[in-house]
Design an enzyme around this catalytic site. Structure first.
Site, mmCIF file in Angstrom:
data_model
loop_
_atom_site.group_PDB
_atom_site.id
_atom_site.type_symbol
_atom_site.label_atom_id
_atom_site.label_comp_id
_atom_site.label_asym_id
_atom_site.label_seq_id
_atom_site.Cartn_x
_atom_site.Cartn_y
_atom_site.Cartn_z
ATOM 1 C CD GLU A 124 122.106 77.472 55.233
ATOM 2 O OE1 GLU A 124 122.769 76.494 54.850
ATOM 3 O OE2 GLU A 124 121.995 78.519 54.571
ATOM 4 C CB CYS A 137 126.129 75.257 57.935
ATOM 5 S SG CYS A 137 125.853 75.477 56.176
#
Length: 238
Positions: free
Chosen positions: A195, A229
């Site tokens: 990720e 993120c």
């Protein structure tokens, strides 16, 4: 026997969720001191970590139940089932030192893997206390090991011939380096669950309250110094 192991793993994760909720204040204080979390940010992270524990406990019970019959030619029987792979390396970031850390670790444990957990070098204390909590909840110490350090430690773990998988959250550059390391190995393919960064937008139309937009923009763009993120990168104003 598999069913008993599955239920035992799920029960341990649910027990860990109960322990984390009971120790909420202590973990909030640690998140504030080591990771710079605000109070509402700390509460949200603990809730997310608890959700991970309960979610993977439930998924373990579902996915590791009886195998599923698959379609196939007459006279042939095909079944789909799930099993652990071996030792998983879990490398987590500093911006969510409890939630992402526990999410990676508990997913691997729920699937029947052993885990070597390597948190970010900036937030080892939060991760260490999370490991202690999991051990207290019933995870065997030999099935969950804690190893702190910098990027060189993560690189050494990724290159180790004994690992069966890597879960990583962090920069795209580091994820590519891990991917190249794993691809260069001889033998079975070692999966990488990565990720990395995102490009997130907020669209503000003419019905939005300016004071609410200002609060939401600052909260989204600048928590964790913008190093998330999920952090706002582009703002569209009507």
């Amino acid at each position: 026997m598999v069913t008993n192991a599955r239920d035992k793993r799920a029960g341990i994760l649910e027990n860990a969720a109960d322990h984390l909720e009971a120790e909420r204040d202590r973990f909030m204080a640690l998140l504030a001191r080591e990771a710079g979390k605000t109070l509402d940010d700390g509460i949200a992270e603990i809730r997310e970590a608890v959700d991970f524990l309960r979610y993977y406990a439930g998924r373990s019970r579902t996915m590791f139940a009886a195998s599923q019959m698959m379609p196939g030619p007459t006279g042939e029987e095909n079944r789909l089932g799930w099993r652990g792979r071996g030792v998983f390396v879990c490398i987590s970031p500093w911006n969510f030192p409890l939630a992402i850390f526990l999410g990676q670790v508990t997913a691997a444990l729920a699937a029947g893997n052993a885990v070597v957990a390597k948190p970010a070098g900036q937030t080892p204390l939060v991760a260490y206390e999370a490991i202690r909590l999991l051990h207290k909840a019933g995870v065997p110490e030999e099935a969950l090991l804690f190893l702190c350090g910098g990027g060189d430690v993560g690189a050494a773990l990724s290159a180790h011939p004994g690992i069966a998988g890597v879960a990583f959250t962090g920069s795209t550059q580091t994820a590519r380096a891990i991917n190249r390391t794993l691809a260069a190995k001889d033998g079975p393919i070692v999966p990488l669950i990565a990720e990395t960064g995102g490009l997130n937008a907020m669209i503000v139309d003419g019905t939005a309250l300016p004071e609410q937009v200002a609060d939401d923009v600052v909260m989204s763009a600048f928590r964790s110094a913008g190093q998330r993120c999920s952090a706002l990168r582009i703002l569209y104003l009507q």
